[in-house]
Design an enzyme around this catalytic site. Structure first.
Site, short mmCIF file in Angstrom:
data_model
loop_
_atom_site.label_atom_id
_atom_site.label_comp_id
_atom_site.label_asym_id
_atom_site.label_seq_id
_atom_site.Cartn_x
_atom_site.Cartn_y
_atom_site.Cartn_z
N ARG A 1 0.85 -1.50 0.04
CA ARG A 1 0.29 -0.24 -0.12
C ARG A 1 0.60 0.90 -0.02
NH1 ARG A 1 -1.84 3.09 4.79
NH2 ARG A 1 -4.19 4.42 3.98
N HIS B 1 -2.92 10.83 0.90
CA HIS B 1 -2.06 10.68 2.49
C HIS B 1 -1.76 12.36 3.15
CE1 HIS B 1 -1.13 7.91 5.08
NE2 HIS B 1 -0.17 8.60 6.17
N GLU C 1 -7.53 8.10 6.65
CA GLU C 1 -7.54 8.75 8.10
C GLU C 1 -8.24 10.75 8.12
OE1 GLU C 1 -4.40 8.53 10.19
OE2 GLU C 1 -4.06 6.92 10.60
N ASN D 1 -7.03 1.28 10.08
CA ASN D 1 -5.81 1.97 10.75
C ASN D 1 -5.95 1.57 12.70
OD1 ASN D 1 -4.60 2.08 8.55
ND2 ASN D 1 -4.50 4.27 8.96
N TYR E 1 -3.74 1.79 16.14
CA TYR E 1 -2.51 2.01 16.97
C TYR E 1 -2.87 1.81 18.55
CZ TYR E 1 -0.77 3.02 12.40
OH TYR E 1 -0.03 3.43 11.55
N GLU F 1 -3.26 -0.28 8.33
CA GLU F 1 -2.07 0.49 9.32
C GLU F 1 -2.34 -0.69 10.02
OE1 GLU F 1 -1.38 4.36 9.35
OE2 GLU F 1 -1.91 4.43 7.29
C1 GBH Z 1 -0.98 7.21 10.78
O1 GBH Z 1 -1.26 7.99 11.69
C2 GBH Z 1 -0.80 7.05 9.67
O2 GBH Z 1 -1.50 7.11 8.57
C3 GBH Z 1 0.99 7.16 9.89
O3 GBH Z 1 1.17 8.37 8.58
C4 GBH Z 1 1.81 7.49 10.67
O4 GBH Z 1 2.93 7.83 10.44
C5 GBH Z 1 1.01 6.53 11.55
O5 GBH Z 1 0.17 6.16 11.96
C6 GBH Z 1 1.65 6.17 13.14
O6 GBH Z 1 1.32 7.72 13.46
O7 GBH Z 1 -2.04 11.16 20.41
O8 GBH Z 1 -2.32 9.25 21.95
O9 GBH Z 1 -3.60 10.50 21.18
C7 GBH Z 1 -2.17 7.66 13.00
C8 GBH Z 1 -2.78 9.38 13.94
C9 GBH Z 1 -2.34 7.95 16.26
C10 GBH Z 1 -3.89 9.31 15.84
C11 GBH Z 1 -2.63 7.71 17.33
C12 GBH Z 1 -4.15 9.19 16.71
C13 GBH Z 1 -3.89 8.67 18.54
C14 GBH Z 1 -2.99 8.73 20.50
N1 GBH Z 1 -3.16 8.01 15.38
N2 GBH Z 1 -3.11 8.71 17.49
S1 GBH Z 1 -2.93 9.54 21.32
#
Ligand code: GBH
Length: 444
Positions: free
Chosen positions: A79, A123, A168, A295, A297, A351
């Site tokens: 991707r 993006h 996003e 996505n 995290y 992601e």
């Molecule tokens: C993605 O964004 C992006 O698509 C990518 O480009 C980027 O490199 C990757 O993730 C890593 O960051 O800050 O404690 O509130 C993710 C963006 C990450 C936004 C988690 C909300 C919540 C955690 N998101 N975040 S916090």
């Protein structure tokens, strides 16, 4: 089949992901114009250490060997995103043939190596000229995006099966126009809500354009997590509801059900803003999706504060990544099960991954055991969701290689491949080898 992948369907696919501004560099070559990230990253204090994507991983010049490396990982899919100001400078008018040719060669190279291309149209690198004309709070940007989608499809549609419109939109709207932590760095809640609607409209118009051209698989990618109230105090419960509303439902309800959630519209009005929807917009926005890109995290436990528009994240004492994001794989399982129940669109993890303070390369090796365990626990969490009924078709790791981590610059490394920014040498980390082996075993 190993424990980790138990229950995943036989045709479950694996891949890796990147985005244009984060890896390409070559910011002023072959007719590319500036994007909002070129401008923003030059603003003092906007990005850690004053870094930017001028060179990044120099992928623009190293693409063939990067594709060979992707193929060696044994993945099914790659991707990537297309840089709008590279292929349509200024966001209007004709194609820049040299810029488009880069993606055409990338696609050919992938196909030749047996890796399916997965293309994301946006993006976060809006042409600066469109920002100067009003950016995402301005309705015309949505129409410009649909035109751009058509131009990219003219050039690559014969070879790219899978198309994601936006990556996003929450980040574009909220980080870009409300908190100002991302480009273009504006801070105005009302404008961010206009941006939300115009991003969704842009998606819908592009989706119609691509649908009419017979694209095989069409989707959008959202960043999501689970928002749990810190207690059963109604104020905490409401804080979690609001966060879910502005984080998830404000996108998925219009996309899937063709309407904005009532409670969220009320929250927005209470803050003196509104969604500038015109008649017919929601029909466009709810053009059917083949796939929802997820996505993931982290997840948050939330507590109310005195400011009714805000909420406080309550740390749960779990291990964190280098971003200080708590590691919450169970949240991934519940998110996927919930998305299945509430929306029912087939999902792909577009992601998932983590930054850690990796050790340096030693004897050609990077022992990133934290990343291996992050990936292992999160892939297990996806498999658990599938066993519980979630229709998840594939998993793409973020990221193929260390890259420009937006406001954090190069200090935060998400890659399963190490990049030495002095020499541009790539070294497979232990996580890359682990991932390759997992893919091999899951096919056995
Ligand atoms: C993605 O964004 C992006 O698509 C990518 O480009 C980027 O490199 C990757 O993730 C890593 O960051 O800050 O404690 O509130 C993710 C963006 C990450 C936004 C988690 C909300 C919540 C955690 N998101 N975040 S916090």
């Amino acid at each position: 089949m190993s424990e980790v992948t138990a229950g995943l369907p036989a045709d479950f696919f694996w891949g890796v992901a990147t985005s244009a501004y984060q890896i390409e560099g070559a910011f002023d070559e072959d007719g590319r114009t500036l994007s909002i990230w070129d401008t923003f990253s030059r603003r003092p204090g906007a990005v850690a250490n004053g870094e930017n994507g001028d060179v990044a991983c120099d992928h623009y010049h190293r693409m063939p060997s990067d594709v060979a490396m992707i193929a060696r990982l044994g993945v099914d899919k790659y991707r990537f995103s297309v840089s709008w100001p590279r292929v349509q400078p200024g966001g209007r008018g004709p194609v820049n043939a040299k810029g488009m040719d880069f993606y055409s060669r990338l696609v050919d190279e992938l196909l030749e190596k047996g890796v399916d291309p997965w293309l994301t149209l946006y993006h976060w690198d809006l042409p600066q000229e469109l920002e100067d004309a009003g950016g995402w709070p301005h309705r015309d940007t949505a129409y410009r995006f649909a035109e751009y989608a058509g131009l990219v499809h003219d050039a690559l549609g014969d070879r790219v099966p899978t198309w994601t419109t936006l990556n996003e939109p929450w980040c574009s709207a909220v980080l870009g126009y409300d908190t100002g932590r991302h480009a273009p760095g504006r801070q105005n809640f009302a404008e961010s809500m206009r941006a939300v609607h115009h991003l969704l409209l842009a998606h819908g118009l592009a989706a119609q354009e691509l649908r009419s051209r017979g694209v095989a698989s069409l989707g959008i990618t959202l960043n999501m997590g689970v928002h749990t109230p810190a207690s059963d105090d109604p104020r905490d419960v409401d804080a979690a509801r609001r966060a879910d509303g502005l984080g998830t439902r404000i996108y998925l309800d219009p996309l899937v059900h063709g309407r904005y959630p009532e409670d969220v519209l009320v929250d927005i009005a209470a803050r003196g803003a509104e969604i500038p929807a015109r008649s017919g917009d929601l029909e466009i926005i709810s053009t059917p999706l083949d796939v929802l890109g997820v996505n993931y995290y982290t997840s948050h436990v939330l507590k109310a504060t005195d400011d009714p528009a805000a909420a406080e994240v309550v740390p749960q004492g779990r291990p964190v990544t280098a971003m200080d994001w708590e590691i919450v794989p169970e949240g991934f399982t519940s998110l996927l099960v919930r998305l299945q129940q509430d929306y029912g669109v087939p999902m792909v993890i577009t992601e998932n991954g983590a930054a850690f303070d990796d050790l340096d390369v030693e004897d050609g090796y990077v022992a990133d055991v934290d990343r291996v365990s992050y990936l292992e626990s999160h892939i297990s969490a996806v498999a658990a969701a599938v066993r519980a009924g979630a229709d998840v078709r594939g998993y793409l790791a973020w990221s193929l290689m260390d890259n420009f981590e937006w406001g954090y610059g190069y200090a935060k490394r998400f890659g399963i491949v190490r990049v030495d920014y002095e020499t541009q040498a790539r070294t497979l980390k232990q996580s890359a080898q682990w991932y390759r082996d997992l893919i091999t075993r899951s096919r056995a």
